[in-house]
Design a protein around this motif. Structure first.
Motif, PDB file in Angstrom:
ATOM      1  N   ILE A 196     -37.728 -32.390  30.036  1.00 16.84           N
ATOM      2  CA  ILE A 196     -38.385 -33.198  28.914  1.00 16.84           C
ATOM      3  C   ILE A 196     -39.007 -34.745  29.014  1.00 16.84           C
ATOM      4  CG2 ILE A 196     -36.330 -32.235  27.865  1.00 16.84           C
ATOM      5  CD1 ILE A 196     -35.323 -35.283  28.204  1.00 16.84           C
ATOM      6  N   ASP A 197     -39.982 -34.674  28.141  1.00 17.27           N
ATOM      7  CA  ASP A 197     -40.948 -35.936  28.605  1.00 17.27           C
ATOM      8  C   ASP A 197     -39.928 -37.171  27.990  1.00 17.27           C
ATOM      9  OD1 ASP A 197     -42.405 -38.114  26.871  1.00 17.27           O
ATOM     10  OD2 ASP A 197     -43.822 -36.512  27.768  1.00 17.27           O
ATOM     11  N   ALA A 198     -39.988 -37.949  28.955  1.00 16.78           N
ATOM     12  CA  ALA A 198     -39.069 -39.501  28.948  1.00 16.78           C
ATOM     13  C   ALA A 198     -39.353 -40.584  27.612  1.00 16.78           C
ATOM     14  CB  ALA A 198     -40.074 -39.902  30.407  1.00 16.78           C
ATOM     15  N   SER A 199     -40.430 -39.562  26.924  1.00 21.87           N
ATOM     16  CA  SER A 199     -40.256 -40.589  25.658  1.00 21.87           C
ATOM     17  C   SER A 199     -38.578 -40.111  24.917  1.00 21.87           C
ATOM     18  CB  SER A 199     -41.728 -40.048  24.191  1.00 21.87           C
ATOM     19  OG  SER A 199     -42.062 -38.655  24.695  1.00 21.87           O
ATOM     20  N   VAL A 200     -39.163 -38.662  24.913  1.00 21.89           N
ATOM     21  CA  VAL A 200     -37.204 -38.248  24.779  1.00 21.89           C
ATOM     22  C   VAL A 200     -36.019 -40.243  24.383  1.00 21.89           C
ATOM     23  CG1 VAL A 200     -34.973 -37.213  24.388  1.00 21.89           C
ATOM     24  CG2 VAL A 200     -37.812 -36.182  25.074  1.00 21.89           C
ATOM     25  N   PHE A 201     -36.107 -40.835  25.441  1.00 23.26           N
ATOM     26  CA  PHE A 201     -35.292 -41.368  25.155  1.00 23.26           C
ATOM     27  C   PHE A 201     -35.505 -43.177  24.354  1.00 23.26           C
ATOM     28  CE2 PHE A 201     -34.164 -38.435  28.766  1.00 23.26           C
ATOM     29  CZ  PHE A 201     -32.279 -38.616  27.903  1.00 23.26           C
ATOM     30  N   ARG A 215     -45.601 -36.923  36.517  1.00 22.98           N
ATOM     31  CA  ARG A 215     -45.497 -36.196  36.845  1.00 22.98           C
ATOM     32  C   ARG A 215     -43.876 -35.350  36.793  1.00 22.98           C
ATOM     33  NH1 ARG A 215     -40.168 -39.339  39.776  1.00 22.98           N
ATOM     34  NH2 ARG A 215     -41.323 -39.833  42.419  1.00 22.98           N
ATOM     35  N   ILE A 216     -44.175 -35.386  35.166  1.00 23.46           N
ATOM     36  CA  ILE A 216     -43.192 -34.565  34.538  1.00 23.46           C
ATOM     37  C   ILE A 216     -44.272 -33.313  34.511  1.00 23.46           C
ATOM     38  CG2 ILE A 216     -42.686 -33.639  31.898  1.00 23.46           C
ATOM     39  CD1 ILE A 216     -41.457 -35.567  31.837  1.00 23.46           C
TER      40      ILE A 216
END
Length: 124
Positions: free
Chosen positions: A59-64, A100-101
């Motif tokens: 997932i993309d870090a922006s999910v959090f 990195r994703i």
């Protein structure tokens, strides 16, 4: 910011994948109780463990992150379990996480391509 809904998002991702808390605890190298505390917003998650979660769920870090701010405050627990605030995640770190994703996505795509190639060779 990573807020009170962090644990809920983490739990929902785990349930969506059909993973157990024990599996995720092992992946993050923590006890099941600690993982449960993370999901219940009782324990903080380190940046390193957050990266493992992002990688595992692809997932993309922006999910959090909330939409209000790209900066976020994380907490870490010291050895004597006192909580300290880690500074804000910088814009640069967020970009590094996204890069990195994308790298992981490329690796997965390449492996899937190789698997498909090998499966075709086996079927010929």
């Amino acid at each position: 910011m990573i807020g009170n809904d962090f644990g809920n998002k983490l739990r929902q991702l785990r349930l969506d994948k059909g993973y157990s808390q024990e599996y995720m605890a092992e992946l993050l190298e923590v006890s099941q109780k600690t993982y449960s505390n993370i999901e219940n917003n009782k324990s903080p998650i380190s940046v390193e463990r957050l990266l493992k979660v992002i990688h595992e769920y692809q997932i993309d870090a922006s999910v959090f992150l909330t939409e209000k701010s790209k900066a976020t405050t994380l907490q870490t627990t010291t050895e004597n379990h006192k909580k300290n605030t880690i500074s804000f995640l910088s814009e640069e770190l967020i970009l590094q996480l996204k890069e990195r994703i994308e790298e992981y996505k490329t690796i997965v795509h390449e492996k899937n391509r190789r698997i498909e190639f090998l499966e075709n060779r086996l079927n010929t």
